[in-house]
Enzyme design. Structure first.
Site, PDB file in Angstrom:
ATOM      1  CG  HIS A 261      -1.705   1.007   1.510  1.00 38.77           C
ATOM      2  ND1 HIS A 261      -2.758   1.412   0.603  1.00 38.77           N
ATOM      3  CD2 HIS A 261      -1.540   2.228   2.096  1.00 38.77           C
ATOM      4  CE1 HIS A 261      -3.356   2.566   0.932  1.00 38.77           C
ATOM      5  NE2 HIS A 261      -2.601   3.087   2.013  1.00 38.77           N
ATOM      6  CG  ASP A 263      -0.135   5.909   2.342  1.00 34.03           C
ATOM      7  OD1 ASP A 263      -1.552   5.800   1.907  1.00 34.03           O
ATOM      8  OD2 ASP A 263       0.046   5.458   3.390  1.00 34.03           O
ATOM      9  CG  ASP A 373      -4.993   3.654   4.777  1.00 32.15           C
ATOM     10  OD1 ASP A 373      -5.448   3.244   5.787  1.00 32.15           O
ATOM     11  OD2 ASP A 373      -4.069   4.254   4.584  1.00 32.15           O
ATOM     12  CG  HIS A 577      -6.050   7.370   1.572  1.00 34.06           C
ATOM     13  ND1 HIS A 577      -5.816   6.308   0.373  1.00 34.06           N
ATOM     14  CD2 HIS A 577      -5.121   6.775   2.534  1.00 34.06           C
ATOM     15  CE1 HIS A 577      -4.799   5.554   0.759  1.00 34.06           C
ATOM     16  NE2 HIS A 577      -4.374   5.985   1.917  1.00 34.06           N
TER      17      HIS A 577
HETATM   18 ZN   LIG Z   1      -2.732   4.941   3.057  1.00 30.52          ZN
END
Ligand SMILES: [Zn+2]
Length: 986
Positions: A261, A263, A373, A577
């Site tokens: 994941h 970001d 997430d 996010h």
């Molecule tokens: Zn994240």
């Protein structure tokens, strides 16, 4: 017999950690290390290789925060290593518990080809799988000194989160850089023991557990701890007996997918994410080559686009692996965006740009939305996902709920319009699984649909800051494919999981409405400038498209495809996010705000260009309404004058009469037609309230319920004056902060508009503005994408009590039959609702916060807001007032009025987008939705000559032909239905 489980367990743990894992690389030889430190921004790899290098000793400190150090490593493979697997082993000063959150590197060949990343859980680079003695080795490392911000004592304010304020001290010290032989038997023995050890911990007392314990003891008896490599194979042979028995018939089935994941920005800036993506994908393509069963998934078209631009060699490897079906693009979105705050059009564009990228680059479309997430999920999403062509949804974030445990893992999620989509939350409760025994057992045990379904998904790999799957994890997956006592683990495409889940779950449970995250509630407010920029830009872009399409269809200019695509993609990136929610470091928000300013300027230029073309050369005063697409003769506007009456102030027109006290508080807001007062007798609205706001953790993310216990009512007034703009109220907030509000009312309007400028210099405070309303509202209606959702105002259940801070878009309405009051805003998303008495409702808008982690200066300085009180409102009035505040009419000078390109009639119908088709065919695309929550009929007309008309998906795929009569399209829409029509060029 005497048995001591703990003795065996302790033995396995210690031997693994202190003897076996270190013995994976036993034989080693030194290398020459040279370096070149760059304290500032990264440079292109070709330039990095061409730097001048100086010798440096291993053990030297390197890397001021955010700097890049290039290392050049040269050495010779010893003659006696011929035929062995040789690796470069590198410890740059790693902390193995913080993968993705600290330093990392990408290794390159001497020719500049990226090889693989180095990170705390991946401290090696392959030199040769079968080395030739005497072979010369030359590798370069591009090492990034990213500072560790989420430390062991997290959430303390730090200035390391921006290269503009970070310290210059060196953060890391190299510990080991050398060539070594990779001992495969030792590596496999480690994984055998670790897998068995972790499995038996989860097993109940019984024969299986006992036999594993005995086998592990027997295996360790075979190992000579001073000659591990030579004795590992013998030890492994003892373990084969307990690794062979097959899984139970009813074992839980885990569909594993390799994952990192990453970001798109968070505790690192966007420029670092570009490199993180390159590092992770280079390692993952390498791992795909090592393990034929392994499959890896990555979301976010934006991350692929970065890779294509910045590391084309790695992108070529990714592209080849995508073609083989082993590197799997996931999610079909531009980024993993927030979903509570972006507008409907923004979410449509997340899907449009995401899916179009995957289609044009790889010839594929994603079938599911992958958002592990994001901080809660809008109830508009099921319809939007379905209408964009997706048939499944994946997250796990709701497992972070503070209070209530979500009751399903595989279920149908139903949105505001009644659309349903098959959804799955992995029962492991993580998007970064290590495939540990504990995680695998947790999935089996926790899976809520165990009675009727057999499987779940596990995203496997280091996440957040990237890293991805390791060879240790693929090794564990091999052992867990079919092992007695364990769930069965198989690398699968998530599509295949959902196909089977759909077949198994004939009547899946249904969850209706928003997926509210009972945590991170302050993400609706933190970093106000970021939120303001998002709101402003998404409205400007929709307006720019509408005027540009009108002018282009009429042959007045070329439609600015390239400019609009680029501007949308910039806005979509900032909806990531951790950006739009305000949870990134200062650097990220500084760049976001600058980006929004550039987008706004460019969008304004496009609007001006189109309006100039449409209105022609002239001197007529005109008014351009970006919502209707019409330009009409300007009408006199302005505000009604304020009258002072015995120490109070009155603003009134033919519809409403508002009384403001000498303290600047609204004591009455009368709807003249009904005689209803929006404000309860004796109550005061427009009351600013300052709360202490120091959550237990996650400062920018969280507001904890106890914040309400301490509040200061801001009643002190420094001045109050009647001006041509309205009633101006100045008040102090504290010794360091103050605010100026201008209250105004336009003729013929029922909206009291409040324009607020705040000098905000607070620490850990929350500013709200309260509106007690004389309305007994059992529910509030709050706008979301293409509609609204209802939430109870009471707290009967723990689910309702947990929603003490909730989201809205442009309006929130509290109404009883016949009378309602709405609040509208131009840049905020958070609000709360309470019931001061059984018969009244208090709505408070969340204006500003002042958390100090991860940005120690969050929201300090000048902040502006516009919001309004709509007196006597229903859904239609609230929708209209919210839209008008966010897309105000523009003054234009020109030659003539302009007829709108698209008109719609029918109660509740709203045109949300008028644009030219993404495929650049010149076709016109019009999106319309039902805003009131009722079935409706109407018609849509386009002023222009078109051929056939078809209905298309949100990503503009054809769905069905639509008949037209006399140039009009008849519309019949369900509640909150979104419909997209394509008018083909004739
Ligand atoms: Zn994240």
């Amino acid at each position: 017999m005497h048995d001591d489980v703990h003795l065996t367990e302790g033995r396995v743990s210690r031997v693994l950690k202190e003897r076996l894992w270190p013995a994976v690389h036993t034989l080693s030889t030194p290398v020459s290390v040279e370096w070149h430190e760059l304290p500032g921004e990264p440079i292109a790899p070709a330039d990095g290789l061409a730097l001048t290098y100086e010798p440096v000793e291993v053990g030297t400190g390197w890397g001021p925060a955010w700097g890049t150090t290039w290392f050049r490593i040269t050495g010779t493979v010893p003659a006696e290593w011929s035929g062995k697997r040789v690796e470069l082993v590198c410890d740059l000063g790693f902390d193995v518990s913080r993968t993705g959150f600290q330093c990392e590197a990408l290794a390159y060949t001497a020719a500049g080809e990226p090889v693989k990343s180095l990170n705390p859980r991946n401290q090696w680079v392959l030199v040769a799988s079968e080395a030739v003695g005497g072979e010369e080795v030359e590798l370069f490392l591009e090492a990034a000194a990213n500072p560790l911000l989420l430390e062991h004592h997290p959430f303390l304010p730090t200035r390391e989160g921006d290269i503009a304020t970070s310290s210059k001290r060196k953060l890391y010290t190299t510990r080991r850089i050398e060539l070594a032989v990779f001992e495969k038997d030792v590596f496999e023995l480690c994984l055998d023991l670790e897998t068995l050890h972790e499995l038996q911990v989860e097993l109940p007392a019984g024969p299986r557990k006992s036999r594993i314990l005995q086998a592990m003891d027997d295996a360790l008896d075979r190992v000579d701890l001073q000659r591990v490599a030579e004795t590992a194979a013998a030890a492994r042979s003892v373990l084969s007996g307990v690794l062979e028995p097959a899984a139970h018939e009813s074992a839980h089935q885990i569909a594993a997918i390799g994952h990192a994941h990453i970001d798109s920005a968070w505790l690192w800036p966007v420029r670092e994410t570009i490199r993180k993506v390159a590092r992770t994908t280079s390692s993952m393509t390498e791992l795909l080559g090592e393990d034929p069963d392994f499959r890896y998934g990555m979301s976010s078209a934006q991350q692929y686009a970065w890779l294509k631009e910045h590391r084309p060699e790695v992108y070529a490897r990714v592209k080849a692996a995508v073609a083989e079906g082993r590197f799997i693009p996931l999610g079909g979105m531009w980024v993993e965006s927030d979903t509570t705050m972006p507008s409907g059009e923004s979410l449509v564009r997340q899907f449009l740009y995401g899916q179009r990228f995957f289609e044009s680059e790889f010839g594929i479309r994603c079938h599911g939305v992958w958002l592990p997430d994001s901080f809660g999920y809008s109830p508009a999403l099921p319809q939007l996902m379905k209408r964009a062509g997706f048939d499944w949804f994946f997250t796990q974030k709701i497992s972070w709920n503070q209070v209530n445990k979500f009751p399903h893992h595989t279920f149908e999620w139903e949105g505001i319009d009644g659309s349903r989509i098959l959804s799955h939350f992995p029962p492991m409760d993580t998007y970064s699984s290590q495939l540990s025994g504990a995680e695998v057992a947790k999935a089996s045990r926790q899976f809520q649909e165990n009675r009727v379904a057999t499987g779940s998904i596990a995203p496997v790999g280091w996440g957040d800051g990237g890293g991805g799957t390791t060879r240790e994890m693929t090794g564990k997956a091999r052992r867990l494919r079919d092992l007695e006592g364990s769930a069965q683990v198989t690398w699968r495409h998530p599509d295949d999981f959902f196909t089977e889940a759909r077949a198994e779950l004939r009547e899946p449970p249904v969850w209706v409405g928003e997926l509210y995250l009972e945590l991170h509630r302050a993400t609706l407010t933190s970093q106000h400038l970021t939120k303001q920029g998002n709101r402003r830009c998404e409205h400007l872009l929709v307006e720019a498209e509408r005027w540009s399409a009108t002018a282009a269809v009429r042959g007045l200019l070329d439609y600015p495809y390239d400019e609009l695509d680029a501007l949308w993609q910039q806005v979509l990136l900032q909806q990531f996010h951790d950006i739009l929610p305000g949870t990134s470091i200062a650097w990220v928000h500084r760049e976001a705000v600058a980006q929004y300013a550039r987008v706004a300027t460019a969008a304004e230029d496009l609007i001006e260009r189109a309006l100039t073309a449409l209105a022609g050369d002239g001197t007529v005063a005109l008014s351009a309404d970006g919502r209707s697409g019409a330009v009409v003769a300007a009408q006199p506007t302005g505000v009604v004058s304020v009258v002072e009456e015995g120490g109070t102030y009155v603003l009134g027109n033919e519809l409403v009469r508002i009384t403001v006290s000498a303290e600047g508080l609204i004591t009455s807001a009368l709807d003249l037609a009904t005689g209803r007062d929006a404000i309860p007798a004796g109550a005061e609205a427009n009351l600013l309230q300052l709360h202490q706001d120091f959550p237990n953790m996650w400062d920018a993310w969280d507001v904890d319920r106890f914040y309400r216990n301490r509040a200061t009512d801001l009643r002190e007034v420094s001045s109050i004056s009647v001006t041509p703009d309205g009633l101006v109220i100045e008040r102090p907030i504290s010794a360091d902060s103050s605010t100026v509000q201008t209250l105004s009312l336009a003729p013929g309007s029922r909206v009291l508009e409040i324009s607020q400028r705040t000098e905000w210099n607070e620490t850990e405070k929350f500013l709200k503005v309260a509106f007690p309303l004389d309305v007994r509202a059992e529910q509030t209606l709050a706008e979301t994408q293409f509609g609204y959702h209802r939430r109870p105002t009471h707290t009967n259940t723990s689910w309702e009590a947990a929603k003490f801070e909730t989201s809205m878009h442009r309006w929130v309405l509290a109404a009883e039959p016949g009378f309602g009051v709405a609040l509208v805003n131009d840049s905020t998303y958070g609000f709360d609702v309470t019931r001061p008495t059984a018969l009244t409702t208090e709505v408070r808008l969340s204006l500003l916060r002042a958390p100090r982690f991860p940005d120690p200066e969050t929201d300090q300085g000048v902040q502006t807001h516009r919001y309004g009180l709509v007196i006597g409102a229903d859904v239609a009035a609230a929708t209209e007032a919210g839209a008008a505040l966010n897309t105000p009419a523009r003054e234009v000078t020109g030659a003539q009025a302009v007829e709108p390109l698209v008109t719609v009639s029918g109660e509740g119908l709203v045109v949300s987008s008028v644009k030219l088709a993404a495929d650049r065919s010149g076709d016109l695309v019009v999106r319309v939705y039902e805003s009131a929550g009722a079935r409706t009929q109407g018609e849509l007309r386009v002023d222009g000559r078109y051929g056939r008309v078809s209905e298309v998906s949100l990503v503009e795929d054809p769905l069905a032909e639509v008949s037209t009569e006399g140039g009009a399209v008849a519309l019949g829409l369900g509640a909150f239905e979104v419909r997209t029509l394509r008018f083909h060029r004739s």
